[in-house]
Design an enzyme around this catalytic site. Structure first.
Site, PDB file in Angstrom:
ATOM      1  N   ARG A 125      58.961  44.589  24.769  1.00 22.91           N
ATOM      2  CA  ARG A 125      57.853  45.167  23.996  1.00 22.91           C
ATOM      3  C   ARG A 125      56.709  44.185  23.742  1.00 22.91           C
ATOM      4  O   ARG A 125      55.904  44.367  22.825  1.00 22.91           O
ATOM      5  CB  ARG A 125      58.343  45.734  22.662  1.00 22.91           C
ATOM      6  CG  ARG A 125      59.360  46.836  22.826  1.00 22.91           C
ATOM      7  CD  ARG A 125      59.576  47.586  21.523  1.00 22.91           C
ATOM      8  NE  ARG A 125      60.552  48.619  21.719  1.00 22.91           N
ATOM      9  CZ  ARG A 125      61.860  48.451  21.555  1.00 22.91           C
ATOM     10  NH1 ARG A 125      62.323  47.286  21.175  1.00 22.91           N
ATOM     11  NH2 ARG A 125      62.683  49.440  21.762  1.00 22.91           N
ATOM     12  N   LYS A 147      42.459  43.160  30.192  1.00 23.60           N
ATOM     13  CA  LYS A 147      42.811  44.350  30.997  1.00 23.60           C
ATOM     14  C   LYS A 147      43.959  43.956  31.912  1.00 23.60           C
ATOM     15  O   LYS A 147      43.812  43.050  32.746  1.00 23.60           O
ATOM     16  CB  LYS A 147      41.620  44.804  31.840  1.00 23.60           C
ATOM     17  CG  LYS A 147      40.659  45.713  31.109  1.00 23.60           C
ATOM     18  CD  LYS A 147      39.659  46.323  32.081  1.00 23.60           C
ATOM     19  CE  LYS A 147      38.678  47.225  31.360  1.00 23.60           C
ATOM     20  NZ  LYS A 147      37.620  47.727  32.270  1.00 23.60           N
ATOM     21  N   GLU A 189      30.317  38.783  40.951  1.00 22.29           N
ATOM     22  CA  GLU A 189      30.545  39.038  39.515  1.00 22.29           C
ATOM     23  C   GLU A 189      29.628  38.142  38.670  1.00 22.29           C
ATOM     24  O   GLU A 189      29.155  38.550  37.615  1.00 22.29           O
ATOM     25  CB  GLU A 189      32.015  38.792  39.134  1.00 22.29           C
ATOM     26  CG  GLU A 189      33.015  39.736  39.800  1.00 22.29           C
ATOM     27  CD  GLU A 189      33.100  41.126  39.155  1.00 22.29           C
ATOM     28  OE1 GLU A 189      32.379  41.410  38.180  1.00 22.29           O
ATOM     29  OE2 GLU A 189      33.910  41.948  39.664  1.00 22.29           O
ATOM     30  N   LYS A 233      30.946  37.797  28.883  1.00 21.64           N
ATOM     31  CA  LYS A 233      32.101  38.706  28.849  1.00 21.64           C
ATOM     32  C   LYS A 233      32.744  38.693  27.457  1.00 21.64           C
ATOM     33  O   LYS A 233      33.083  39.751  26.910  1.00 21.64           O
ATOM     34  CB  LYS A 233      33.126  38.324  29.925  1.00 21.64           C
ATOM     35  CG  LYS A 233      34.332  39.249  29.863  1.00 21.64           C
ATOM     36  CD  LYS A 233      34.896  39.639  31.169  1.00 21.64           C
ATOM     37  CE  LYS A 233      35.881  40.787  30.973  1.00 21.64           C
ATOM     38  NZ  LYS A 233      36.658  41.098  32.144  1.00 21.64           N
ATOM     39  N   GLU A 243      37.041  49.405  25.659  1.00 21.32           N
ATOM     40  CA  GLU A 243      36.064  50.134  26.492  1.00 21.32           C
ATOM     41  C   GLU A 243      35.804  51.561  26.021  1.00 21.32           C
ATOM     42  O   GLU A 243      35.943  52.524  26.770  1.00 21.32           O
ATOM     43  CB  GLU A 243      36.504  50.122  27.961  1.00 21.32           C
ATOM     44  CG  GLU A 243      35.322  50.395  28.891  1.00 21.32           C
ATOM     45  CD  GLU A 243      35.624  50.193  30.358  1.00 21.32           C
ATOM     46  OE1 GLU A 243      36.148  49.137  30.730  1.00 21.32           O
ATOM     47  OE2 GLU A 243      35.325  51.112  31.129  1.00 21.32           O
ATOM     48  N   ARG A 247      31.473  48.122  26.708  1.00 15.92           N
ATOM     49  CA  ARG A 247      32.220  47.361  27.721  1.00 15.92           C
ATOM     50  C   ARG A 247      32.029  47.945  29.127  1.00 15.92           C
ATOM     51  O   ARG A 247      32.167  47.238  30.114  1.00 15.92           O
ATOM     52  CB  ARG A 247      33.715  47.285  27.361  1.00 15.92           C
ATOM     53  CG  ARG A 247      34.490  46.404  28.335  1.00 15.92           C
ATOM     54  CD  ARG A 247      35.876  46.025  27.852  1.00 15.92           C
ATOM     55  NE  ARG A 247      36.561  45.242  28.862  1.00 15.92           N
ATOM     56  CZ  ARG A 247      37.670  44.565  28.670  1.00 15.92           C
ATOM     57  NH1 ARG A 247      38.233  44.558  27.481  1.00 15.92           N
ATOM     58  NH2 ARG A 247      38.230  43.868  29.651  1.00 15.92           N
ATOM     59  N   ASN A 251      31.090  47.185  34.322  1.00 17.46           N
ATOM     60  CA  ASN A 251      31.389  47.874  35.587  1.00 17.46           C
ATOM     61  C   ASN A 251      30.134  48.130  36.412  1.00 17.46           C
ATOM     62  O   ASN A 251      30.146  48.954  37.331  1.00 17.46           O
ATOM     63  CB  ASN A 251      32.099  49.211  35.310  1.00 17.46           C
ATOM     64  CG  ASN A 251      33.422  48.994  34.616  1.00 17.46           C
ATOM     65  OD1 ASN A 251      34.067  47.970  34.831  1.00 17.46           O
ATOM     66  ND2 ASN A 251      33.822  49.925  33.765  1.00 17.46           N
ATOM     67  N   HIS A 254      30.212  48.838  40.138  1.00 18.60           N
ATOM     68  CA  HIS A 254      31.614  49.073  40.492  1.00 18.60           C
ATOM     69  C   HIS A 254      31.912  50.498  40.974  1.00 18.60           C
ATOM     70  O   HIS A 254      32.868  50.689  41.715  1.00 18.60           O
ATOM     71  CB  HIS A 254      32.528  48.723  39.318  1.00 18.60           C
ATOM     72  CG  HIS A 254      32.735  47.238  39.150  1.00 18.60           C
ATOM     73  ND1 HIS A 254      31.690  46.357  38.981  1.00 18.60           N
ATOM     74  CD2 HIS A 254      33.865  46.481  39.143  1.00 18.60           C
ATOM     75  CE1 HIS A 254      32.166  45.125  38.861  1.00 18.60           C
ATOM     76  NE2 HIS A 254      33.477  45.165  38.966  1.00 18.60           N
ATOM     77  N   HIS A 258      33.971  50.674  44.212  1.00 17.19           N
ATOM     78  CA  HIS A 258      35.331  51.223  44.352  1.00 17.19           C
ATOM     79  C   HIS A 258      35.405  52.241  45.481  1.00 17.19           C
ATOM     80  O   HIS A 258      36.380  52.297  46.218  1.00 17.19           O
ATOM     81  CB  HIS A 258      35.801  51.850  43.036  1.00 17.19           C
ATOM     82  CG  HIS A 258      36.140  50.817  42.003  1.00 17.19           C
ATOM     83  ND1 HIS A 258      36.172  51.081  40.652  1.00 17.19           N
ATOM     84  CD2 HIS A 258      36.456  49.510  42.118  1.00 17.19           C
ATOM     85  CE1 HIS A 258      36.490  49.985  39.987  1.00 17.19           C
ATOM     86  NE2 HIS A 258      36.668  49.017  40.856  1.00 17.19           N
ATOM     87  N   HIS A 271      36.558  42.813  47.011  1.00 13.95           N
ATOM     88  CA  HIS A 271      36.026  43.487  45.819  1.00 13.95           C
ATOM     89  C   HIS A 271      34.571  43.070  45.541  1.00 13.95           C
ATOM     90  O   HIS A 271      33.695  43.908  45.344  1.00 13.95           O
ATOM     91  CB  HIS A 271      36.933  43.159  44.627  1.00 13.95           C
ATOM     92  CG  HIS A 271      36.463  43.733  43.333  1.00 13.95           C
ATOM     93  ND1 HIS A 271      36.477  45.084  43.070  1.00 13.95           N
ATOM     94  CD2 HIS A 271      35.933  43.146  42.227  1.00 13.95           C
ATOM     95  CE1 HIS A 271      35.991  45.294  41.852  1.00 13.95           C
ATOM     96  NE2 HIS A 271      35.652  44.134  41.330  1.00 13.95           N
TER      97      HIS A 271
END
Ligand code: GLY
Length: 363
Positions: A125, A147, A189, A233, A243, A247, A251, A254, A258, A271
């Site tokens: 946990r 993330k 980035e 960031k 997010e 936030r 992206n 992105h 993607h 990427h």
């Protein structure tokens, strides 16, 4: 020797990112300084290639400080960012007897970092973990912000959690062994932070002298761009950890990035390369909507290209693009949510971009 510390302020989950040349050789000391006891078992998660380069150094240093650590390698590559790798980590955790007081360390790029973070979030946990990113992309983006995820056959990062690390340790020296193409992909980035929030970073990256220093991996310039990226960031994540709003600007580029990664096959475009093309499309849409000047748009495209990154959209059919976007639920009623630039160093979120406005970039 340069040492930079950046706080990610998240009340009880706050932590520091330390950037320092040669840091990989003093992690034991750093762990002691942040109060990690020697009696806590440590499982380092990495992959074969990264272990070969830095694993022994890290283990030796931890042993020198009397830490009880072992390394477990997962298979490299996006196709192994999955539940099978997670399950292997859990087996290893059981074998070495990781208890609730134990610690995981992610040593590697974004895949190792994301999988390790999710393993730490869910083992017993939740146990603490540390990020030691070894690629530019993971240094400036994925290692900071909590993330964590693995992929599901139905999509990327579908299974995950927001789970912050206890600390992030960045040694720019680890970039020396990074393939040039991957380093350049990481620069996408960094450029992103310039466009979305940091005009001074954008201008620093534009300067030819600085570019030469960065591409020659000159230490001071690397520390500067990593530091500036992470500061942006940290600021955005501390405002909106999960997010729910702002936030999302991280992206930028992105959405179509993607789509390109997905339709051209992961690996065809890295990427960072895919989001470079995504940023170019976003810039073009913003210019067309009179949100952004042509001058700023071409400065962005020139900057992307000057770091050896692509801006040319590959040949992809419109209906394929729509299938991916609908699957991602990114398009609703023919409209798409989009991050678009409105100034150098400023973007906004738009919900009213029409299908026709973005599909024209595709075949
Ligand atoms: N990579 C985007 C984010 O961390 O939110």
């Amino acid at each position: 020797m340069n040492k930079n510390k950046i706080l990610v302020p998240l009340s009880d989950n706050s932590y520091e990112v330390t950037i320092k040349q040669g840091l990989i050789n003093s992690i034991g000391e750093e762990l002691t300084q942040i109060g990690i006891n020697k009696d806590r078992k440590i499982l380092i998660i990495s992959n074969k290639e990264i272990s070969k380069l830095f694993g022994k150094k890290l283990l030796n240093n931890l042993k020198k400080y009397n830490f009880n650590a072992e390394i477990f390698n997962i298979k490299a590559g996006e196709s192994n960012k999955n539940l099978a790798s997670l399950s292997e980590i859990f087996n290893a955790a059981f074998e070495v007897g990781l208890d609730r007081n134990s610690l995981m360390i992610a040593l590697g790029g974004g895949i190792v970092g994301d999988v390790t973070g999710f393993a730490a979030a869910t083992w017993l946990r939740g146990i603490e973990y540390i990020q030691i990113p070894t690629t530019l992309l993971s240094m400036v983006d994925s290692s900071v912000g909590g993330k964590t995820a693995v992929n599901h056959p139905k999509g990327k990062n579908l299974i995950g959690a927001f789970y912050q690390p206890k600390a992030v340790f960045i040694d720019p020296e680890t970039l020396i062994t990074l393939p040039t193409r991957e380093f350049k992909a990481g620069m996408a980035e960094v450029i992103k932070y310039g466009v979305i929030k940091d005009k001074s970073l954008f201008e620093y990256l534009e300067n030819k002298n600085n570019r030469d220093k960065i591409l020659n991996l000159e230490n001071e310039s690397l520390i500067k761009i990593i530091n500036k990226s992470i500061k942006t960031k940290a600021c955005i994540v501390s405002e909106d950890e999960k997010e729910n709003g702002i936030r999302a600007i991280l992206n930028y580029g992105h959405s179509f990035g993607h789509v390109i990664e997905n339709l051209c096959g992961y690996g065809e475009y890295l990427h960072g390369e895919a989001i470079s093309i995504g940023m170019k499309i976003a810039g073009d849409i913003a210019t067309e909507k009179n949100l952004w000047s042509k001058e700023h748009s071409s400065r962005q495209d020139h900057l992307i290209e000057s770091y050896g990154l692509p801006t040319q959209t590959p040949k992809i059919k419109k209906n394929e693009v729509m299938k991916i976007l609908m699957g991602d639920k990114k398009v609703r009623n023919g409209k798409m949510r989009f991050i678009l630039p409105i100034e150098l160093g400023e973007v906004d979120i738009f919900n009213d971009i029409n299908e026709t406005q973005f599909l024209k970039y595709f075949d």
